[in-house]
Design a protein around this motif. Structure first.
Motif, short mmCIF file in Angstrom:
data_model
loop_
_atom_site.label_atom_id
_atom_site.label_comp_id
_atom_site.label_asym_id
_atom_site.label_seq_id
_atom_site.Cartn_x
_atom_site.Cartn_y
_atom_site.Cartn_z
N GLU A 73 0.84 -1.20 0.00
CA GLU A 73 0.00 0.00 0.00
C GLU A 73 0.87 1.25 0.00
OE1 GLU A 73 -3.25 0.41 -0.36
OE2 GLU A 73 -3.12 2.58 -0.08
N ALA A 74 1.94 1.24 0.80
CA ALA A 74 2.83 2.39 0.85
C ALA A 74 3.49 2.62 -0.51
CB ALA A 74 3.89 2.19 1.93
N ALA A 75 3.90 1.55 -1.15
CA ALA A 75 4.57 1.68 -2.45
C ALA A 75 3.61 2.30 -3.48
CB ALA A 75 5.05 0.31 -2.93
N ALA A 76 2.39 1.78 -3.53
CA ALA A 76 1.43 2.29 -4.52
C ALA A 76 1.10 3.75 -4.23
CB ALA A 76 0.17 1.43 -4.50
N THR A 77 0.91 4.08 -2.95
CA THR A 77 0.58 5.46 -2.58
C THR A 77 1.74 6.41 -2.90
OG1 THR A 77 -0.80 4.63 -0.80
CG2 THR A 77 -0.19 6.94 -0.68
N GLU A 135 11.72 -10.53 0.87
CA GLU A 135 12.36 -11.85 0.91
C GLU A 135 11.64 -12.92 0.09
OE1 GLU A 135 14.53 -11.84 5.28
OE2 GLU A 135 12.70 -12.97 5.03
N GLN A 136 10.35 -12.70 -0.16
CA GLN A 136 9.57 -13.73 -0.83
C GLN A 136 9.64 -13.58 -2.35
OE1 GLN A 136 8.41 -16.20 0.81
NE2 GLN A 136 8.99 -15.24 2.76
N PRO A 137 9.35 -14.68 -3.07
CA PRO A 137 9.38 -14.60 -4.53
C PRO A 137 8.22 -13.82 -5.13
CG PRO A 137 8.84 -16.84 -3.82
CD PRO A 137 9.21 -16.07 -2.59
N GLU A 138 7.11 -13.65 -4.40
CA GLU A 138 6.02 -12.81 -4.93
C GLU A 138 5.43 -11.95 -3.82
OE1 GLU A 138 2.09 -15.02 -5.51
OE2 GLU A 138 3.50 -16.49 -6.28
N PRO A 139 4.76 -10.86 -4.20
CA PRO A 139 4.26 -9.93 -3.18
C PRO A 139 3.10 -10.53 -2.39
CG PRO A 139 3.53 -9.23 -5.36
CD PRO A 139 4.47 -10.38 -5.56
N GLY A 140 2.83 -9.96 -1.20
CA GLY A 140 1.70 -10.41 -0.38
C GLY A 140 2.02 -10.52 1.10
N ALA A 145 -8.24 -14.22 -0.44
CA ALA A 145 -8.42 -13.94 -1.87
C ALA A 145 -8.34 -12.44 -2.17
CB ALA A 145 -9.75 -14.50 -2.34
N ALA A 146 -8.71 -11.62 -1.16
CA ALA A 146 -8.69 -10.17 -1.35
C ALA A 146 -7.28 -9.64 -1.63
CB ALA A 146 -9.27 -9.48 -0.11
N GLY A 147 -6.27 -10.43 -1.31
CA GLY A 147 -4.89 -10.01 -1.54
C GLY A 147 -4.55 -9.86 -3.02
N ALA A 148 -5.30 -10.57 -3.87
CA ALA A 148 -4.98 -10.55 -5.31
C ALA A 148 -5.06 -9.14 -5.88
CB ALA A 148 -5.92 -11.49 -6.06
N ALA A 149 -6.13 -8.40 -5.51
CA ALA A 149 -6.30 -7.05 -6.02
C ALA A 149 -5.18 -6.14 -5.50
CB ALA A 149 -7.66 -6.50 -5.60
N ARG A 150 -4.74 -6.38 -4.26
CA ARG A 150 -3.66 -5.57 -3.68
C ARG A 150 -2.36 -5.80 -4.44
NH1 ARG A 150 -7.91 -6.15 -0.45
NH2 ARG A 150 -7.98 -4.59 1.21
N ALA A 151 -2.07 -7.06 -4.73
CA ALA A 151 -0.84 -7.37 -5.45
C ALA A 151 -0.88 -6.75 -6.84
CB ALA A 151 -0.66 -8.88 -5.54
N GLU A 152 -2.06 -6.78 -7.45
CA GLU A 152 -2.21 -6.21 -8.79
C GLU A 152 -1.96 -4.70 -8.77
OE1 GLU A 152 -5.87 -6.42 -11.81
OE2 GLU A 152 -5.61 -8.23 -10.58
N ARG A 153 -2.56 -4.04 -7.78
CA ARG A 153 -2.38 -2.57 -7.66
C ARG A 153 -0.90 -2.24 -7.47
NH1 ARG A 153 -3.43 2.59 -5.19
NH2 ARG A 153 -2.87 2.63 -2.98
N PHE A 154 -0.24 -3.04 -6.63
CA PHE A 154 1.18 -2.80 -6.40
C PHE A 154 1.99 -3.01 -7.68
CE2 PHE A 154 5.17 -5.19 -5.63
CZ PHE A 154 5.97 -4.09 -5.37
N ARG A 155 1.73 -4.13 -8.39
CA ARG A 155 2.47 -4.43 -9.62
C ARG A 155 2.31 -3.31 -10.64
NH1 ARG A 155 5.93 -9.05 -9.85
NH2 ARG A 155 4.94 -10.79 -8.78
N ALA A 156 1.11 -2.70 -10.66
CA ALA A 156 0.84 -1.67 -11.67
C ALA A 156 1.36 -0.29 -11.26
CB ALA A 156 -0.67 -1.60 -11.94
N SER A 157 1.91 -0.18 -10.04
CA SER A 157 2.21 1.14 -9.49
C SER A 157 3.47 1.78 -10.08
CB SER A 157 2.40 1.04 -7.97
OG SER A 157 3.62 0.37 -7.67
#
Ligand code: FES
Lengths: 106, 467
Positions: free
Chosen positions: B17-21, B34-39, B65-77
């Motif tokens: 959230e901080a990154a996207a903002t 540290e992880q291979p994908e965000p979340g 499941a709600a995490g998917a939209a968060r990861a998408e928003r971050f990826r697009a940021s």
């Protein structure tokens, strides 16, 4: 012992543990791959040589320390398993570079 | 070397959230994780489950499941993103930018950032019971991670022991996935409802969380899983791995077969980076852990170093997102970001949401108090897993004149192993506080030194741009 839920789209990954051929699923961490393959303990402690297994699976306990492709002290729960990886059980305390081991421990 | 306005460490709810903002305000952002994908831990492997194992989303539940939209928003940021990367040092020079040393892709990279946001989240409180080092004993979070990331689950007989929301959630997820649980050993002390009641009126502001908790309790009650209540004196027994679990439940001794025992006694801030960079911390008596001291902007006692999410105090994922948002907007203000339309309104909104989300914490703290027995530990039980130091030895260090954890460490090597005290730090502080009859604030915590993660010789040799 661990079992896997049905996973029709899984892709098999082939690696070795102490020379023995094992199979995991792509996306597994090395620590998960070993537990999934029925390997109960992945290291022994430096002090008493007791068997240990991963405890946290998120990088904080360091119980998953293991040798991967000749490099000791890797956190198995943070490294993704890959085809052809040579994984070895970590016995005791293999070579952290001396200066780092000292500094990290103060 | 990489120069950036804002370096964020941790890709959980707060970090994403901080990154996207921050990107919306025009700052340049690098997120290291540290992880291979965000979340983060809560949405661990969310992208993989959505694309490869959609069936698992059913039993993992809607909050996951709600995490998917968060990861998408971050990826697009448009934030730079280094996954599978480890920060092993963070330095705050007297003047100029902060420096992070990051092992990524076999090379150590140097990152210079004008501001740093630590979003490294929580870890489960270590639960030092006799036998907790036996193979087959893990934390509940560990088993949940294996389920999310790999679809792996422990074979029967499986026993869950401990207290708190994550235990409930995992038991219900297992049941929904058809994974048998032999027993739940609930260590919550008697009188949870009575303790919670005085906090209920204020907690109603966070009704969503309350409803979810209620649903989980009902789901466990109707699952048919045997639940033993008011459990104490938990022990894992076995020769080479766990075979049985022993405890008392309402004063009666219970012994149950188990090849996997999963432990959970709540979560605490992961202290490593805030300690390393020298932030001030305070003991939180209700949660029995240290918190970094934060201003209401989210800034630590080290100027330019901010904390968002559970690493600053446990609030859960929705609260973490709001603290991430607030910190990002405050940092944007401080760094003079070009694009802050209605930033102040946004902050007010985020603070209101945060207040509602934090309103349930006093109720949860009262209903699920942290273990009262850890500071009283004595005898053979291992406190430091790495160097195999017992509770008795830690108490003995007091007699030998150790005023605090750092002297105890020098005497005993507790906290000197590879985990650098992550697994014994809180326990050692609690035992020393008990033995000295002092408050944990007066006892303190281990001094944390770099490298905070194992660095290979190769990664050191390949330090980029160090000259
Ligand atoms: S299992 Fe705990 S650090 Fe890997």
């Amino acid at each position: 012992m661990f079992r896997r839920l049905p996973d029709p789209r899984a892709r098999a990954v082939h690696f070795t543990f102490d020379g023995e051929a094992l199979t995991a699923n792509s996306g597994d961490s090395v620590a998960a791959a070993l537990l999934g393959a029925g390997i109960e303990h992945s290291r022994t402690t430096p002090k008493s040589g007791t068997a240990r297994a991963p405890y946290c699976m998120m990088g904080v306990c360091f119980e998953c320390l293991i040798e991967i492709d000749g490099v000791a002290n890797r956190q198995g729960c943070l490294v993704e398993v890959r085809d052809g990886m040579a994984v070895r059980r970590q016995q005791g305390a293999p070579g952290l570079p001396e200066d780092l081991a000292d500094e990290g421990g103060q | 070397m990489t120069r950036i306005d804002l370096a964020i460490i941790g890709a959980g709810p707060a970090g994403m959230e901080a990154a996207a903002t921050a990107r919306e305000t025009g700052l340049s952002v690098l997120l290291i994780d540290e992880q291979p994908e965000p979340g983060g831990q809560i949405w661990r492997a969310i992208e993989c489950n959505v694309s490869e194992r959609p069936d698992n989303l059913v039993f993992l539940g809607p909050d996951y499941a709600a995490g998917a939209a968060r990861a998408e928003r971050f990826r697009a940021s448009g934030a730079n993103y280094w996954p599978s990367a480890m920060v092993w040092h963070l330095d705050n020079p007297e003047t100029g930018d902060k420096t992070a040393l990051v092992a990524w892709d076999g090379v150590t990279r140097q990152v210079q950032a004008r501001s740093v946001l630590l979003a490294t989240g929580a870890m489960e409180r270590p639960v030092p019971i006799p036998g907790w080092t036996l193979p087959g004993v893990m934390s509940i979070g560990a088993a949940q991670t294996m389920l999310k990331s790999s679809g792996l689950y422990p074979e029967a007989p499986l026993v869950l022991a401990g207290s708190g929301p994550l235990l409930l959630l995992f038991a219900v997820q297992c049941h929904a996935a058809g994974i048998p649980i032999s027993a739940v050993l609930d260590t919550t002390p008697a009188g949870a409802m009575t303790r919670g009641l005085p906090h209920l009126p204020k907690a109603l502001l966070g009704w969503r969380t309350l409803l979810k908790g209620r649903r989980l309790m009902q789901a466990l009650a109707s699952s048919g899983i045997p639940v033993y209540r008011h459990v104490r004196n938990l022990e894992a027994l076995g020769a080479d791995s766990v075979e049985r679990v022993r405890c008392t439940s309402d004063g009666q001794t219970v012994e149950i077969e188990a090849t996997t025992l999963l432990l959970h006694e709540g979560v605490v801030p992961n202290p490593q980076l805030t300690r390393l960079i020298g932030c001030e911390h305070r003991w939180n008596a209700a949660q029995r852990c240290f918190h970094p001291m934060l201003s209401d902007r989210g800034e630590t006692s080290v100027p330019g170093v901010f904390v968002a999410g559970d690493g600053g105090g446990i609030g859960g994922a929705p609260a973490a997102e709001n603290t991430g948002r607030i910190a990002a907007l405050e940092i944007a203000e401080e760094l003079g970001a070009v694009n802050r339309p209605s930033g102040d309104i946004e902050i007010v909104k985020a603070r209101d949401n945060l207040r509602a989300q934090m309103a349930v914490r006093p109720l949860l703290d009262a209903m699920y108090p942290p273990p009262d027995w850890i500071g009283k530990l004595d005898g053979d039980v291992l406190v430091c897993r790495c160097e195999e130091v017992s509770a008795r030895a830690v108490r003995g260090a007091v007699a030998d004149g150790a005023p605090g954890p750092n002297q105890a460490k020098a005497f005993l090597r507790a906290g000197m192993g590879p985990c650098q005290g992550r697994m014994c730090g809180l326990t050692v502080t609690e035992i020393l506080a008990d033995a000295h009859g002092k408050e944990p604030d007066a006892i303190g915590y281990y001094r944390i030194r770099p490298p905070i993660k194992p660095v290979t010789v190769g990664e050191l040799a390949a330090l980029d741009g160090a000259d």
